[in-house]
Design a protein around this motif. Structure first.
Motif, short mmCIF file in Angstrom:
data_model
loop_
_atom_site.label_atom_id
_atom_site.label_comp_id
_atom_site.label_asym_id
_atom_site.label_seq_id
_atom_site.Cartn_x
_atom_site.Cartn_y
_atom_site.Cartn_z
N ASP A 103 10.67 5.81 62.06
CA ASP A 103 9.16 5.84 62.13
C ASP A 103 8.65 6.70 60.26
O ASP A 103 9.44 7.90 60.20
CB ASP A 103 8.78 6.61 63.22
CG ASP A 103 7.12 6.07 63.54
OD1 ASP A 103 6.85 5.31 61.90
OD2 ASP A 103 6.11 5.53 63.78
N VAL A 104 8.23 6.27 59.70
CA VAL A 104 7.34 7.56 58.83
C VAL A 104 6.07 7.70 59.47
O VAL A 104 4.80 6.34 59.75
CB VAL A 104 7.26 6.66 57.44
CG1 VAL A 104 7.23 7.87 55.99
CG2 VAL A 104 8.87 6.54 56.85
N VAL A 105 5.04 8.73 59.76
CA VAL A 105 4.03 9.11 59.72
C VAL A 105 3.05 10.07 59.39
O VAL A 105 4.15 10.99 58.89
CB VAL A 105 3.55 9.55 61.43
CG1 VAL A 105 2.77 9.88 62.06
CG2 VAL A 105 5.10 8.81 62.37
N GLU A 106 2.36 9.34 59.17
CA GLU A 106 1.55 10.49 57.73
C GLU A 106 0.92 11.57 58.98
O GLU A 106 -0.12 11.54 59.66
CB GLU A 106 0.56 9.42 57.31
CG GLU A 106 -0.37 9.89 55.86
CD GLU A 106 -1.44 9.38 55.33
OE1 GLU A 106 -0.56 9.33 54.43
OE2 GLU A 106 -2.44 9.06 55.81
N ALA A 107 0.90 12.92 58.31
CA ALA A 107 0.47 13.47 58.92
C ALA A 107 -0.93 13.86 59.15
O ALA A 107 -1.64 14.49 59.12
CB ALA A 107 1.38 15.31 59.45
N ASP A 108 -1.08 14.06 57.38
CA ASP A 108 -2.02 14.49 56.24
C ASP A 108 -2.07 14.16 55.13
O ASP A 108 -1.34 14.14 53.96
CB ASP A 108 -2.22 16.27 56.18
CG ASP A 108 -3.42 16.53 55.77
OD1 ASP A 108 -4.54 15.68 55.87
OD2 ASP A 108 -3.12 17.63 55.14
N GLY A 109 -2.98 12.40 54.77
CA GLY A 109 -3.75 11.82 53.79
C GLY A 109 -3.52 13.26 52.38
O GLY A 109 -4.28 14.16 52.33
N PRO A 110 -3.50 11.88 51.38
CA PRO A 110 -3.14 12.46 49.90
C PRO A 110 -5.13 13.57 49.95
O PRO A 110 -5.69 13.37 49.87
CB PRO A 110 -3.10 11.75 48.44
CG PRO A 110 -2.80 10.39 49.82
CD PRO A 110 -3.34 11.33 51.03
N ARG A 111 -5.24 14.56 49.30
CA ARG A 111 -6.23 15.66 49.66
C ARG A 111 -6.22 16.34 47.82
O ARG A 111 -4.56 17.17 47.28
CB ARG A 111 -5.89 16.66 50.94
CG ARG A 111 -5.16 17.65 50.46
CD ARG A 111 -5.63 18.77 51.80
NE ARG A 111 -4.53 19.41 51.98
CZ ARG A 111 -3.02 19.24 52.36
NH1 ARG A 111 -2.36 18.14 52.66
NH2 ARG A 111 -2.14 19.94 52.60
N TRP A 112 -7.29 16.44 47.43
CA TRP A 112 -7.20 16.86 46.32
C TRP A 112 -6.78 18.69 46.10
O TRP A 112 -7.73 19.31 47.04
CB TRP A 112 -8.76 16.93 45.74
CG TRP A 112 -8.82 17.79 44.06
CD1 TRP A 112 -9.62 18.58 43.88
CD2 TRP A 112 -7.86 17.49 42.70
NE1 TRP A 112 -9.63 19.52 42.81
CE2 TRP A 112 -8.46 18.59 41.99
CE3 TRP A 112 -7.26 16.74 42.08
CZ2 TRP A 112 -8.45 18.09 41.31
CZ3 TRP A 112 -6.39 17.04 40.91
CH2 TRP A 112 -7.08 17.85 39.95
N LEU A 113 -5.38 19.27 45.30
CA LEU A 113 -5.95 20.71 45.48
C LEU A 113 -5.23 20.85 44.76
O LEU A 113 -4.06 20.78 44.40
CB LEU A 113 -4.38 20.71 46.81
CG LEU A 113 -4.17 22.32 47.17
CD1 LEU A 113 -5.35 22.70 47.76
CD2 LEU A 113 -3.12 21.75 48.13
N PRO A 114 -6.27 21.69 43.78
CA PRO A 114 -6.07 22.67 42.18
C PRO A 114 -4.21 23.47 42.36
O PRO A 114 -4.50 23.92 43.30
CB PRO A 114 -7.33 22.84 42.23
CG PRO A 114 -8.13 22.51 42.66
CD PRO A 114 -7.83 21.42 43.87
N ASP A 115 -3.83 23.52 41.27
CA ASP A 115 -2.72 23.83 41.93
C ASP A 115 -2.95 25.44 40.50
O ASP A 115 -2.52 24.93 39.06
CB ASP A 115 -2.05 23.50 41.14
CG ASP A 115 0.13 23.84 41.38
OD1 ASP A 115 -0.60 25.56 40.67
OD2 ASP A 115 1.59 23.27 40.39
#
Length: 135
Positions: A103-115
């Motif tokens: 299985d592949v389970v999304e724990a936290d979807g894409p979020r904008w996070l400046p580097d």
């Protein structure tokens, strides 16, 4: 726990190899380390195992994997993040060496996070949990 040696798969390589030749990620660098001269403006998916645990009685590895996704602008980075997200979810039911991805389970979807180490970069970060049975 038995005395048998457990051979854990390299989950970073598993994810990189699953994503790197996908048609929807053509032109995107996919690896577990940034390419030479990387400044965050290139289309890239950087893969890192960030945690997870082995469940002995189930013979199941549950690694957490981060996808750091970059692009030349925020819109492009978001598009690459969505493509990588969909492609990785399709790893369910695949084998990699002696590993089977149950299985592949999304724990936290894409979020904008400046580097802040790459101020010109445009980055989205997401986390998935893979459930892997070892052979």
């Amino acid at each position: 726990m038995s005395d048998a040696l457990i051979a854990f798969p390299d989950v970073e390589r598993l994810v990189v190899d699953h994503l790197k030749d996908r048609a929807e990620l053509a032109g995107v660098t996919v690896d577990n380390r940034p390419p030479a001269g990387f400044n965050g403006t290139q289309k890239a998916v950087l893969v890192s195992r960030t945690g997870g645990a082995w469940v002995d009685d189930q013979h199941l590895d549950q690694p957490l994997v981060d996808l750091e996704v970059y692009g030349p602008d925020k819109t492009a980075a978001h598009g690459v993040a969505l493509a990588a997200r969909a492609a990785l979810l399709q790893a369910r039911g695949t084998t990699y060496g002696g590993a089977y991805v149950t299985d592949v389970v999304e724990a936290d979807g894409p979020r904008w996070l400046p580097d802040y180490n790459r101020p010109a970069g445009n980055r989205y970060l997401s986390t998935v949990r893979l459930l892997i049975r070892t052979a």
